[in-house]
Design an enzyme around this catalytic site. Structure first.
Site, mmCIF file in Angstrom:
data_model
loop_
_atom_site.group_PDB
_atom_site.id
_atom_site.type_symbol
_atom_site.label_atom_id
_atom_site.label_comp_id
_atom_site.label_asym_id
_atom_site.label_seq_id
_atom_site.Cartn_x
_atom_site.Cartn_y
_atom_site.Cartn_z
ATOM 1 N N TYR A 142 -1.593 -2.289 107.835
ATOM 2 C CA TYR A 142 -2.942 -2.301 108.403
ATOM 3 C C TYR A 142 -2.939 -2.118 109.916
ATOM 4 O O TYR A 142 -3.975 -1.823 110.510
ATOM 5 C CB TYR A 142 -3.656 -3.605 108.051
ATOM 6 C CG TYR A 142 -3.946 -3.772 106.580
ATOM 7 C CD1 TYR A 142 -3.965 -2.692 105.717
ATOM 8 C CD2 TYR A 142 -4.215 -5.033 106.059
ATOM 9 C CE1 TYR A 142 -4.232 -2.856 104.370
ATOM 10 C CE2 TYR A 142 -4.494 -5.205 104.710
ATOM 11 C CZ TYR A 142 -4.496 -4.110 103.866
ATOM 12 O OH TYR A 142 -4.774 -4.273 102.532
ATOM 13 N N LYS A 192 8.651 -4.790 97.907
ATOM 14 C CA LYS A 192 9.092 -3.661 97.092
ATOM 15 C C LYS A 192 10.392 -3.107 97.665
ATOM 16 O O LYS A 192 10.475 -1.955 98.116
ATOM 17 C CB LYS A 192 8.005 -2.581 97.057
ATOM 18 C CG LYS A 192 6.821 -2.945 96.206
ATOM 19 C CD LYS A 192 7.132 -2.876 94.702
ATOM 20 C CE LYS A 192 7.288 -1.449 94.238
ATOM 21 N NZ LYS A 192 7.609 -1.394 92.775
ATOM 22 N N ASP A 225 4.801 -5.695 92.335
ATOM 23 C CA ASP A 225 4.093 -5.280 91.122
ATOM 24 C C ASP A 225 4.430 -6.187 89.954
ATOM 25 O O ASP A 225 3.552 -6.558 89.161
ATOM 26 C CB ASP A 225 4.380 -3.812 90.798
ATOM 27 C CG ASP A 225 5.861 -3.465 90.774
ATOM 28 O OD1 ASP A 225 6.695 -4.277 91.230
ATOM 29 O OD2 ASP A 225 6.197 -2.357 90.306
ATOM 30 N N ASP A 249 -2.843 -9.081 100.457
ATOM 31 C CA ASP A 249 -4.256 -8.796 100.250
ATOM 32 C C ASP A 249 -4.540 -8.628 98.758
ATOM 33 O O ASP A 249 -5.483 -9.215 98.203
ATOM 34 C CB ASP A 249 -4.608 -7.520 101.016
ATOM 35 C CG ASP A 249 -6.108 -7.317 101.188
ATOM 36 O OD1 ASP A 249 -6.893 -8.093 100.626
ATOM 37 O OD2 ASP A 249 -6.492 -6.376 101.906
ATOM 38 N N ASP A 253 -6.201 -11.728 96.048
ATOM 39 C CA ASP A 253 -7.459 -11.475 95.356
ATOM 40 C C ASP A 253 -7.284 -11.580 93.845
ATOM 41 O O ASP A 253 -8.171 -12.086 93.140
ATOM 42 C CB ASP A 253 -8.001 -10.091 95.718
ATOM 43 C CG ASP A 253 -8.740 -10.090 97.049
ATOM 44 O OD1 ASP A 253 -8.826 -11.168 97.681
ATOM 45 O OD2 ASP A 253 -9.218 -9.032 97.470
#
Length: 368
Positions: A142, A192, A225, A249, A253
């Site tokens: 970001y 990852k 993942d 993020d 959520d």
């Protein structure tokens, strides 16, 4: 002794409504527990733009740097959709996070037993759930450079750069390990590393910090993942999850919906210790400004109230009082108090924002 200082930035939409109930809780602690705070208030987001033409003034930013903790309600609303990007309400929130260097975002996902049937997962999977996601908040994709949209030949190309320094990874890892020592002493780091060099460095640094400083804490690693899948399969296997900005993020959520309602979820954003030993800190509910119900007395104040509980625990070392407040919320829910967002398929009559505040205060009274 000087009372610890709080800056309240209620913001927009339902922010002022839910923050009014937090003010009542703060007053209760002063009146009934002798725990007083020096409280000031100011504007952020759309409210600041309406008054000053910017989403956060320099003067308010300076106050935020000086106080022991900031309590924020919510920012944004449809009235501001056409503003220049630099003036949108959300820029005020992002400026606070960036200039206070609030690098560790704590997002708890706790499922109160009375709400276990509200989750999209089966009761036995989520009942008693209590996990904490620690998201790195001020770096990563970001914020990385280069970024933007460029043209090569006849095509447009969008570019964002995933970038982490060793020190940025190390400090959020320490935050997660320290937090785990206050909980169940278990951390799962998610990245990852199988396809991203930043993930390889992330895992190496987390392992180095663990070996050198936190070998007493159980550490595991998981690809992000796979972590998302496991959050939906059996979330209670986790205690503290530490991850980067992007994955944090997404994962936080996903974890939020395990609990049944965004109106229940608090958060803390913490930075480095100040001269008095307290961390730079801002506490805010996860829900947004909900302009569709603003001013109607329908908003659930619990997430904002629980954000203050996090402030008691992490900024003011008042763990017992934080637990008192959390237990009061749990008692109210067990008694069947429900704002509109907490009504199940069977329906019922919701209580108002202020009535939920009444119920929490009554439960606090009963606790002493």
């Amino acid at each position: 002794m000087t009372a610890p200082s709080l800056l309240i930035l209620a913001g927009d939409g339902i922010g002022p409504e839910v923050m009014a109930q937090v003010r009542r809780v703060i007053s209760w602690y002063g009146d009934r527990r002798g725990l007083n705070f020096d409280v000031s208030e100011d504007l952020v987001g759309g409210a600041a733009y309406d008054a000053h033409g910017v989403p956060l003034t320099d003067e308010t930013m300076a106050k935020a740097q000086e106080v022991d903790a900031v309590l924020l309600g919510a920012v944004g609303g449809p009235n501001y959709d056409d503003l220049d990007f630099s003036l949108k309400p959300e820029r005020g929130l992002l400026r606070l996070r960036k200039e206070m260097d609030l690098f560790a975002n704590l997002r708890p996902a706790q499922c109160f037993d009375a709400l276990a049937d509200f989750s999209s997962l089966k009761r036995d999977v989520v009942a008693g759930l209590d996990i904490m996601i620690v998201r790195e908040l001020t770096s990563g994709i970001y914020f990385g450079e280069p970024r933007g949209i460029i043209t090569e030949g006849n095509e447009r190309i969008g570019i964002n750069t995933q970038r982490y320094t060793e020190s940025e990874i190390a400090r959020v890892a320490r935050s997660a390990f320290e937090l785990a020592r206050r909980r169940s002493n278990k951390v799962c780091s998610m990245e990852k590393a199988n396809v991203m060099e930043s993930g390889v460095l992330w895992r190496k640094v987390v392992n180095e910090i663990h070996a050198a400083e936190y070998s007493d804490v159980e550490l595991s690693h998981m690809y992000a993942d796979a972590g998302a899948m496991q959050l939906c399969r059996w979330p209670k296997q986790f205690d503290v999850i530490v991850t980067d900005n992007l994955f944090g993020d997404l994962l936080s959520d996903a974890a939020a919906m395990l609990t049944g309602s965004l109106g229940m979820l608090p958060s803390a954003s913490l930075g480095a210790p100040m001269a008095n030993g307290r961390p730079k800190a801002m506490y805010e509910p996860v829900h947004g400004s909900a302009p569709d119900i603003a001013g109607q007395g329908k908003a659930n104040p619990i997430a904002c109230i629980l954000s203050f509980a996090m402030a008691l625990r992490y900024s003011f070392d008042e763990g017992e009082e934080a637990t008192r407040l959390e237990s009061a919320v749990e008692a109210v829910l067990a008694q069947g108090a429900r704002t509109a967002d907490l009504l199940g398929p069977e329906g019922g009559t919701p209580i108002s924002t202020s009535e939920m505040g009444d119920a929490v205060l009554a439960a606090l009274d009963a606790s002493v």
